[in-house]
Design an enzyme around this catalytic site. Structure first.
Site, PDB file in Angstrom:
ATOM      1  CG  PHE A   1      54.382  24.113  21.168  1.00 48.15           C
ATOM      2  CD1 PHE A   1      53.997  24.936  22.212  1.00 48.15           C
ATOM      3  CD2 PHE A   1      54.516  24.663  19.905  1.00 48.15           C
ATOM      4  CE1 PHE A   1      53.733  26.279  21.996  1.00 48.15           C
ATOM      5  CE2 PHE A   1      54.251  26.003  19.672  1.00 48.15           C
ATOM      6  CZ  PHE A   1      53.860  26.812  20.721  1.00 48.15           C
TER       7      PHE A   1
ATOM      8  CD  GLU B   1      36.828  16.722  14.251  1.00 50.47           C
ATOM      9  OE1 GLU B   1      36.857  15.522  13.956  1.00 50.47           O
ATOM     10  OE2 GLU B   1      37.631  17.246  15.027  1.00 50.47           O
TER      11      GLU B   1
ATOM     12  CD  GLU C   1      36.123  20.296  16.570  1.00 51.58           C
ATOM     13  OE1 GLU C   1      36.625  20.276  17.691  1.00 51.58           O
ATOM     14  OE2 GLU C   1      36.736  19.936  15.541  1.00 51.58           O
TER      15      GLU C   1
ATOM     16  CD  GLU D   1      38.532  20.327   4.525  1.00 52.32           C
ATOM     17  OE1 GLU D   1      37.501  19.647   4.356  1.00 52.32           O
ATOM     18  OE2 GLU D   1      38.863  20.768   5.639  1.00 52.32           O
TER      19      GLU D   1
HETATM   20  P1  ADP Z   1      39.261  18.350  21.514  1.00 52.42           P
HETATM   21  O1  ADP Z   1      38.615  19.078  20.404  1.00 52.42           O
HETATM   22  O2  ADP Z   1      38.291  17.895  22.556  1.00 52.42           O
HETATM   23  O3  ADP Z   1      40.440  19.009  22.086  1.00 52.42           O
HETATM   24  P2  ADP Z   1      41.065  16.639  20.023  1.00 52.42           P
HETATM   25  O4  ADP Z   1      40.603  16.121  18.696  1.00 52.42           O
HETATM   26  O5  ADP Z   1      42.139  17.650  20.069  1.00 52.42           O
HETATM   27  O6  ADP Z   1      39.757  17.061  20.844  1.00 52.42           O
HETATM   28  O7  ADP Z   1      41.576  15.393  20.863  1.00 52.42           O
HETATM   29  C1  ADP Z   1      40.735  14.721  21.712  1.00 52.42           C
HETATM   30  C2  ADP Z   1      41.371  14.520  23.034  1.00 52.42           C
HETATM   31  O8  ADP Z   1      41.792  13.194  23.154  1.00 52.42           O
HETATM   32  C3  ADP Z   1      42.582  15.384  23.231  1.00 52.42           C
HETATM   33  O9  ADP Z   1      42.385  16.224  24.298  1.00 52.42           O
HETATM   34  C4  ADP Z   1      43.709  14.493  23.540  1.00 52.42           C
HETATM   35  O10 ADP Z   1      44.282  14.831  24.783  1.00 52.42           O
HETATM   36  C5  ADP Z   1      43.081  13.151  23.672  1.00 52.42           C
HETATM   37  N1  ADP Z   1      43.816  12.216  22.884  1.00 52.42           N
HETATM   38  C6  ADP Z   1      44.259  12.356  21.635  1.00 52.42           C
HETATM   39  N2  ADP Z   1      44.897  11.257  21.242  1.00 52.42           N
HETATM   40  C7  ADP Z   1      44.826  10.402  22.265  1.00 52.42           C
HETATM   41  C8  ADP Z   1      45.273   9.076  22.478  1.00 52.42           C
HETATM   42  N3  ADP Z   1      45.915   8.398  21.552  1.00 52.42           N
HETATM   43  N4  ADP Z   1      45.005   8.504  23.650  1.00 52.42           N
HETATM   44  C9  ADP Z   1      44.336   9.171  24.594  1.00 52.42           C
HETATM   45  N5  ADP Z   1      43.899  10.403  24.460  1.00 52.42           N
HETATM   46  C10 ADP Z   1      44.135  11.019  23.316  1.00 52.42           C
HETATM   47  P1  ADP Z   2      40.944  17.152  14.369  1.00 49.89           P
HETATM   48  O1  ADP Z   2      40.108  15.950  14.188  1.00 49.89           O
HETATM   49  O2  ADP Z   2      42.370  16.857  14.385  1.00 49.89           O
HETATM   50  O3  ADP Z   2      40.444  18.001  15.501  1.00 49.89           O
HETATM   51  P2  ADP Z   2      39.771  19.155  12.584  1.00 49.89           P
HETATM   52  O4  ADP Z   2      39.252  18.853  11.251  1.00 49.89           O
HETATM   53  O5  ADP Z   2      38.791  19.426  13.657  1.00 49.89           O
HETATM   54  O6  ADP Z   2      40.747  17.992  13.014  1.00 49.89           O
HETATM   55  O7  ADP Z   2      40.761  20.400  12.450  1.00 49.89           O
HETATM   56  C1  ADP Z   2      41.587  20.835  13.468  1.00 49.89           C
HETATM   57  C2  ADP Z   2      42.063  22.249  13.179  1.00 49.89           C
HETATM   58  O8  ADP Z   2      42.767  22.313  11.949  1.00 49.89           O
HETATM   59  C3  ADP Z   2      40.968  23.265  13.035  1.00 49.89           C
HETATM   60  O9  ADP Z   2      40.545  23.775  14.266  1.00 49.89           O
HETATM   61  C4  ADP Z   2      41.613  24.321  12.176  1.00 49.89           C
HETATM   62  O10 ADP Z   2      42.456  25.145  12.934  1.00 49.89           O
HETATM   63  C5  ADP Z   2      42.493  23.519  11.262  1.00 49.89           C
HETATM   64  N1  ADP Z   2      41.796  23.218   9.985  1.00 49.89           N
HETATM   65  C6  ADP Z   2      41.215  22.063   9.640  1.00 49.89           C
HETATM   66  N2  ADP Z   2      40.722  22.128   8.388  1.00 49.89           N
HETATM   67  C7  ADP Z   2      40.985  23.352   7.931  1.00 49.89           C
HETATM   68  C8  ADP Z   2      40.737  24.037   6.690  1.00 49.89           C
HETATM   69  N3  ADP Z   2      40.120  23.461   5.675  1.00 49.89           N
HETATM   70  N4  ADP Z   2      41.160  25.326   6.573  1.00 49.89           N
HETATM   71  C9  ADP Z   2      41.803  25.924   7.600  1.00 49.89           C
HETATM   72  N5  ADP Z   2      42.071  25.341   8.765  1.00 49.89           N
HETATM   73  C10 ADP Z   2      41.675  24.069   8.943  1.00 49.89           C
HETATM   74 MG    MG Z   3      38.597  18.866  15.668  1.00 50.63          MG
END
Ligand code: ADP
Ligand code: ADP
Ligand code: MG
Length: 661
Positions: A348, A288, A275, A200
């Site tokens: 990190f 998503e 989101e 995308e």
């Molecule tokens: P959010 O938008 O709520 O932060 P994320 O997509 O970043 O959601 O991830 C969801 C949450 O699940 C994260 O806070 C992470 O700590 C947790 N998480 C991600 N992967 C795993 C995993 N394999 N097992 C357990 N928890 C996980």
């Molecule tokens: P996840 O399931 O890992 O949370 P997301 O699709 O929610 O994945 O994306 C996580 C982050 O990645 C977003 O908050 C944004 O910062 C970045 N991102 C995802 N897609 C795009 C995009 N098309 N353009 C710019 N940034 C993006």
């Molecule tokens: Mg997300």
């Protein structure tokens, strides 16, 4: 209403859910793995059941074990928290089949929203704005190239099964597409066992803004406003706030309506989050839907005064929403900072080990007074390699953004963690950054503000001077106590010299009972504090401005931490300092010529070979630990003599990886 609920999670979120159970007089059942035998959530729950080894796949991710415990314990419903099984279609299906209640949406909503490409198509069909891009899975590199061209660079290659910021890569031009395609596929395969990817448009400098929704089983859907989560590292949020300084009433309403529309279309019930990314023109696009309680839900709770876990439980037990859209009132401003066991100075990298000291900032009783700390750990706990390295979620609340920021700065300056690397100083540095304070943020904020990475060393005159003042205060107070105690004739010098990195200050001091006057060049500064020797924290007023720092005595000075830095301040008497100039400088010993593995993990790739010349900062290995790939870079320049590990090796912490000549 339920009598007993099982919580299929661990850590802070398990504790969070238990709290609401207590409030509602619902008995709570915890599950725990080997590593979590003595953890807080086990202690806090009314009952707890052991479910297996530390590895999540054999405990927290084992749906059979969890369902079995649920049946055995007599719990009627399961709250999954976030992560683990929370968005697992088969798990929810199984729960539904057993006649138990899942505290979350129906399995079908999870299935549709769980897949990025499917949910995107669904959203588009529901009239939601989506990011331009391919609507099908891309199977080969040639197609990837073609589609990327059609979409227009920059593009984002994304894993359809992705989550947690994994499986996505940016390609800025034709030249990057192959790399992005391959890395994305590889990460998706290893993380999710599913290598379907799509492409995308990459939206530049967007904000991540999401809408919290609540939907009951009677068709009522409301939104609870937005959370801005633009401060991210590795595409994962670390600071979130509500409301967003970018969102006006009109945009909130537009986004809220689309989020509600999508929830209705997908038959959603429970709490959920849609989101979006919002570009600089305030055009927003669906990213998503997270079909669960979000990590950052506390900021919404603080500004709406609602308990989202309670709402989820009530909805699952068949109650109708008690609140209507027009009843929702947003008050004040809330910020959350995620405290992680990770090293911001080394890309990190997750850090493991024992929490030797854990003193979170004092939380006033009740959230109203402005500090909330959702935590799952206690002093002495081990942060293991098995789970997410989040230590706590520190939230502050104020009447406006400025007040929330001031409270956050103070709370971070008072947060003491020792024994493992953590991101407190980094968060603190962000919070005081001018761009952050003015609300000028986007998802590239960290890359833009810290292009060379973050360093906690003091790098400017203002902070160096400020810390010098604090160190001198500490020094004078300790000296005067010594004098009183021993009632001897030692007098501390009134002329002192401080040294912070390359900054040197000559100061004269006048000690009084309640305050200390410091003279520097033409200025006179007054310092006041109730600090006593031995205290780990100091609240100090410097010319009537209030500051908080963490302080520790070291040889010849103090380690001072706060405001985003952590540095050593050396103090000399004027006389000693003048003499020290005549001392012969010690030859700086070359650092040991080895590189050790900073955490236990699996070597995924080796990027170097024996005999190769390496510059400081060069990429050496990729090591997977705590579900994340970490790049190990060289902190030495030189020629490699021997490599002690190979792809596929499991390494212990501090195991030698390479030796230089
Ligand atoms: P959010 O938008 O709520 O932060 P994320 O997509 O970043 O959601 O991830 C969801 C949450 O699940 C994260 O806070 C992470 O700590 C947790 N998480 C991600 N992967 C795993 C995993 N394999 N097992 C357990 N928890 C996980
Ligand atoms: P996840 O399931 O890992 O949370 P997301 O699709 O929610 O994945 O994306 C996580 C982050 O990645 C977003 O908050 C944004 O910062 C970045 N991102 C995802 N897609 C795009 C995009 N098309 N353009 C710019 N940034 C993006
Ligand atoms: Mg997300």
């Amino acid at each position: 209403m339920f009598k007993k609920i099982l919580i299929a999670n661990r850590g802070e979120i398990a504790n969070r859910i238990i709290q609401t159970c207590k409030k509602l007089n619902i008995s709570s059942v915890a599950v725990f793995s080997e590593a979590d035998k003595d953890s807080l959530h086990v202690r806090n729950a009314d009952e707890s059941f052991f479910i297996g080894p530390s590895v999540a796949t054999e405990s927290y991710l084992s749906l059979e074990k969890i369902v079995e415990v649920c049946l055995k314990s007599g719990a009627e419903a399961i709250h999954p928290g976030y992560g683990f099984l929370s968005e697992n279609y088969s798990f929810v299906n199984q729960i539904e089949r057993e006649g138990l209640t899942f505290i979350g949406p129906p399995s079908e909503s999870i299935r549709i929203m769980g897949d990025k490409i499917e949910s995107k198509i669904f959203a588009e069909d529901s009239g939601i704005n989506t990011i331009p891009g391919s609507k099908e899975i891309i199977n080969n590199f040639e197609d990837a190239k073609k589609i990327a061209k059609e979409v227009g660079f920059p593009v984002m290659v994304k894993a359809s099964a992705g989550g947690g910021g994994k499986g996505m890569r940016i390609a800025k031009s034709d030249a990057d597409i192959e790399d992005a395609f391959n890395s994305s596929i590889n990460e998706a395969k290893s993380s999710f066992g599913d290598d379907r990817i799509f492409i995308e448009k990459y939206i530049e400098k967007p904000r991540h803004i999401e809408i919290q929704i609540l939907a009951d089983t009677y068709g009522n859907v409301i939104h609870l406003g937005e959370r801005e989560c633009s401060i991210q590292r590795r595409n994962q949020k670390i600071i979130e706030e509500s409301p967003s300084s970018f969102v006006d009433e009109y945009l909130r309403n537009e986004m809220g309506e689309q989020a509600k529309k999508l929830s209705e279309e997908v038959g959603y019930t429970s709490a959920g989050t849609v989101e979006f990314i919002v570009d600089q023109n305030k055009d927003f696009y669906f990213l998503e839907m997270n079909t669960r309680l979000q990590v950052e839900h506390p900021v919404t709770e603080l500004v709406t005064n609602l308990d989202l876990v309670e709402e989820m439980i009530r909805i699952a037990s068949g109650e109708e929403l008690r609140i209507k859209q027009e009843d929702i009132q947003f008050n004040g401003w809330a910020i959350e900072a995620r405290i992680y066991a990770e090293d911001p100075e080394r890309n990190f990298m997750p850090s493991t080990g024992r929490l030797k000291v854990y003193i979170p900032p004092k939380v006033p009783s009740g959230d109203v007074e402005g500090i909330r700390n959702d935590t799952g750990v206690q002093e002495g706990d081990e942060i293991s390699i098995y789970y997410d390295p989040m230590i706590s979620k520190l939230c502050t609340y104020g009447v406006d953004r400025e007040e929330a920021i001031v409270k956050m700065q103070k709370a971070l300056n008072n947060y003491v963690i020792k024994g493992i690397q953590n991101n407190v100083n980094f968060l603190s540095s962000i919070i005081r950054n001018k761009r952050f304070v003015s609300g000028d943020i986007n998802t590239s904020f960290i890359d833009e503000v810290y292009p060379e990475g973050f360093s906690s060393k003091i790098d400017n005159n203002q902070d160096a001077f400020l810390c010098s003042l604090v160190a001198v205060y500490l020094y004078v107070k300790e000296q005067s106590r010594l004098i009183k105690k021993r009632s001897s004739n030692i007098f501390y010098e009134k002329s002192l010299v401080t040294k912070v990195g390359s900054y040197i200050y000559e100061l004269r001091t006048y000690d009084r009972l309640e305050n200390l006057i410091i003279e520097y060049e033409d200025s006179v500064i007054s310092l006041e504090s109730k600090w006593c020797p031995g205290d780990k924290l100091i609240d100090i007023s410097i010319d009537n401005d209030l500051y908080s720092f963490k302080v520790e005595k070291i040889i010849l000075g103090y380690l001072i931490e706060g405001l985003g830095f952590s540095d050593k301040i050396y103090i000399f008497t004027k006389q000693a300092f003048d003499l020290s100039k005549h001392m012969i400088k010690k030859e700086k010993k070359l650092d040991e010529k080895i590189i050790k593995c900073p955490m236990p993990g699996l070597v995924v790739s080796v990027n170097i070979s024996e005999g190769q010349k390496i510059e400081m900062g060069d990429k050496l290995f990729t090591v997977e630990a705590m579900k994340m790939e970490n790049i190990i870079k060289s902190d030495i320049s030189g020629k490699i003599k021997k490599i002690y590990c190979a792809e596929g090796d499991s390494l212990a912490s501090d195991q030698i990886m390479i030796e230089f000549e």
